[in-house]
Write a protein that holds these residues in place. Sequence first.
Motif, short mmCIF file in Angstrom:
data_model
loop_
_atom_site.label_atom_id
_atom_site.label_comp_id
_atom_site.label_asym_id
_atom_site.label_seq_id
_atom_site.Cartn_x
_atom_site.Cartn_y
_atom_site.Cartn_z
N VAL A 158 -76.99 -87.69 -1.51
CA VAL A 158 -75.54 -87.78 -1.70
C VAL A 158 -75.19 -87.45 -3.14
CG1 VAL A 158 -73.54 -89.30 -1.55
CG2 VAL A 158 -75.40 -89.53 0.11
N VAL A 159 -75.95 -87.96 -4.09
CA VAL A 159 -75.72 -87.68 -5.51
C VAL A 159 -75.94 -86.20 -5.81
CG1 VAL A 159 -76.45 -88.22 -7.85
CG2 VAL A 159 -76.33 -90.04 -6.13
N ALA A 160 -76.99 -85.64 -5.22
CA ALA A 160 -77.26 -84.21 -5.42
C ALA A 160 -76.09 -83.37 -4.90
CB ALA A 160 -78.55 -83.82 -4.72
N ASP A 161 -75.54 -83.76 -3.75
CA ASP A 161 -74.40 -83.03 -3.21
C ASP A 161 -73.18 -83.17 -4.12
OD1 ASP A 161 -75.74 -82.03 -1.07
OD2 ASP A 161 -74.66 -83.15 0.46
N ALA A 162 -73.02 -84.33 -4.75
CA ALA A 162 -71.90 -84.51 -5.68
C ALA A 162 -72.03 -83.56 -6.86
CB ALA A 162 -71.83 -85.96 -6.15
N ARG A 163 -73.24 -83.38 -7.34
CA ARG A 163 -73.44 -82.45 -8.46
C ARG A 163 -73.12 -81.02 -8.02
NH1 ARG A 163 -75.65 -85.45 -12.41
NH2 ARG A 163 -76.99 -87.21 -11.83
N THR A 164 -73.48 -80.68 -6.79
CA THR A 164 -73.14 -79.37 -6.26
C THR A 164 -71.62 -79.21 -6.15
OG1 THR A 164 -75.20 -79.24 -5.00
CG2 THR A 164 -73.39 -77.83 -4.27
N ALA A 165 -70.95 -80.26 -5.71
CA ALA A 165 -69.49 -80.22 -5.57
C ALA A 165 -68.81 -79.99 -6.91
CB ALA A 165 -69.00 -81.53 -4.94
N LEU A 166 -69.41 -80.49 -7.98
CA LEU A 166 -68.83 -80.32 -9.30
C LEU A 166 -69.12 -78.93 -9.89
CD1 LEU A 166 -69.71 -83.81 -10.79
CD2 LEU A 166 -67.40 -82.96 -10.30
N ALA A 167 -70.24 -78.36 -9.48
CA ALA A 167 -70.67 -77.09 -10.09
C ALA A 167 -70.17 -75.86 -9.35
CB ALA A 167 -72.20 -77.05 -10.16
N ALA A 168 -70.01 -75.95 -8.04
CA ALA A 168 -69.67 -74.77 -7.23
C ALA A 168 -68.21 -74.38 -7.38
CB ALA A 168 -70.00 -75.04 -5.77
N GLU A 169 -67.93 -73.09 -7.26
CA GLU A 169 -66.56 -72.61 -7.28
C GLU A 169 -65.82 -73.08 -6.03
OE1 GLU A 169 -64.98 -70.86 -9.64
OE2 GLU A 169 -66.75 -70.88 -10.94
N LEU A 170 -64.54 -73.36 -6.18
CA LEU A 170 -63.71 -73.66 -5.02
C LEU A 170 -63.52 -72.39 -4.19
CD1 LEU A 170 -61.01 -75.92 -6.69
CD2 LEU A 170 -62.81 -76.67 -5.12
N PRO A 257 -69.95 -85.93 3.15
CA PRO A 257 -68.50 -86.07 3.11
C PRO A 257 -67.96 -86.70 1.83
CG PRO A 257 -69.30 -86.58 5.30
CD PRO A 257 -70.52 -86.40 4.44
N LEU A 258 -68.70 -87.62 1.21
CA LEU A 258 -68.21 -88.21 -0.04
C LEU A 258 -68.21 -87.16 -1.15
CD1 LEU A 258 -67.09 -90.83 -1.09
CD2 LEU A 258 -69.40 -91.48 -1.82
N ALA A 259 -69.18 -86.26 -1.13
CA ALA A 259 -69.19 -85.15 -2.09
C ALA A 259 -68.07 -84.16 -1.79
CB ALA A 259 -70.55 -84.44 -2.07
N GLU A 260 -67.72 -84.01 -0.52
CA GLU A 260 -66.57 -83.17 -0.18
C GLU A 260 -65.29 -83.74 -0.80
OE1 GLU A 260 -66.15 -80.24 1.49
OE2 GLU A 260 -68.33 -80.04 1.63
N LEU A 261 -65.20 -85.06 -0.85
CA LEU A 261 -64.03 -85.67 -1.49
C LEU A 261 -63.97 -85.31 -2.97
CD1 LEU A 261 -61.57 -87.47 -1.38
CD2 LEU A 261 -63.07 -89.46 -1.69
N VAL A 262 -65.12 -85.20 -3.63
CA VAL A 262 -65.15 -84.76 -5.02
C VAL A 262 -64.59 -83.35 -5.14
CG1 VAL A 262 -66.65 -84.25 -7.00
CG2 VAL A 262 -67.10 -86.26 -5.57
N ARG A 263 -64.93 -82.48 -4.21
CA ARG A 263 -64.37 -81.13 -4.21
C ARG A 263 -62.85 -81.18 -4.05
NH1 ARG A 263 -66.48 -77.60 0.31
NH2 ARG A 263 -65.82 -75.85 -0.97
N ALA A 264 -62.37 -82.05 -3.19
CA ALA A 264 -60.92 -82.17 -3.00
C ALA A 264 -60.24 -82.72 -4.25
CB ALA A 264 -60.63 -83.07 -1.80
N GLN A 265 -60.90 -83.63 -4.96
CA GLN A 265 -60.35 -84.11 -6.23
C GLN A 265 -60.22 -82.97 -7.23
OE1 GLN A 265 -63.31 -87.02 -7.19
NE2 GLN A 265 -62.39 -88.65 -5.96
N ARG A 266 -61.25 -82.13 -7.27
CA ARG A 266 -61.20 -80.97 -8.15
C ARG A 266 -60.04 -80.04 -7.76
NH1 ARG A 266 -66.02 -77.53 -7.87
NH2 ARG A 266 -64.90 -76.42 -9.53
#
Length: 293
Positions: A158-170, A257-266
């Motif tokens: 889950v943490v690894a996915d959060a890092r991906t969510a922060l690094a990847a382009e929208l 899905p929690l990492a997807e929420l990080v993408r939505a925050q971005r």
Amino acid sequence: MTHVEDELTSQPECWTRAAAEAGRHGGALPASGERVAIIGCGTSYFMAQAVAALREGAGQGETDAFAASEFPYGRAYDRVVALTRSGTTTEVLELLGRVKGRARTVAITADPDTPVMAAADDVVVLDFADERSVVQTRFATTALTLLRAHLGLHTEAVVADARTALAAELPAGLVECTQFTFLGRDWTVGLANEAGLKMREASLSWTEAYPAMEYRHGPISITTAGTATWMFGEAPEGLAEQVRRTGGLWVPGELDPLAELVRAQRLAVAVAAARGLDADQPRHLTRSVILTP
């Protein structure tokens, strides 16, 4: 960088710490078999929806989620869990006062110098996840991670996915959309609701959220070129193709899905910037809703 940007980028570290500390808070958090209500306001209410579904799905016991103002005082619960970043929200404090002595109460908060410390039987303080921004990001997801870890449902993936969510382009074209719909299933319905709220708060966007299977029952009629439909978790069969046929942009849930929420925050911050808005100063909002008698 805005406060909200700085805070949302710190979520992987906050989640790791919360998961590591879950064990020492076990006595305050719901035990297996207890009948539990989880309450909150705004973002905290949507996190409560997610946790309630996770707990029931894990076979831990009947679990309900309520907005604090809508709590059914005629029902009996073994434990009431209040999610409150500020520890000052009027509806939450009133509820804890009314149920104290009838059910064990626990508050999960970010600020140890607030009235909730005396209002609940037990308190879990996540001060490392506190925020300066009015718009909640890391406290909400860190509280959810704490409870997810308590249920044995958190992993380092889950943490690894959060890092991906922060690094990847929208996704290309997403920021330019004029309307956003977020969909979820089971525990991710709460996350979809929260994604919609983030977009409304930070960027004044037209957003909606639904259980995914309900989308076909009317809401899909608004989908067209220039709108986006974002799925949290696995999509119902055929829904992606149906959305694409409308001309709308389909955004699949490819991460936890929690990492997807990080993408939505971005996305909320990016849309705010594109519209010349200050995501740290959302219109008509304050950090906590404190009502005077």
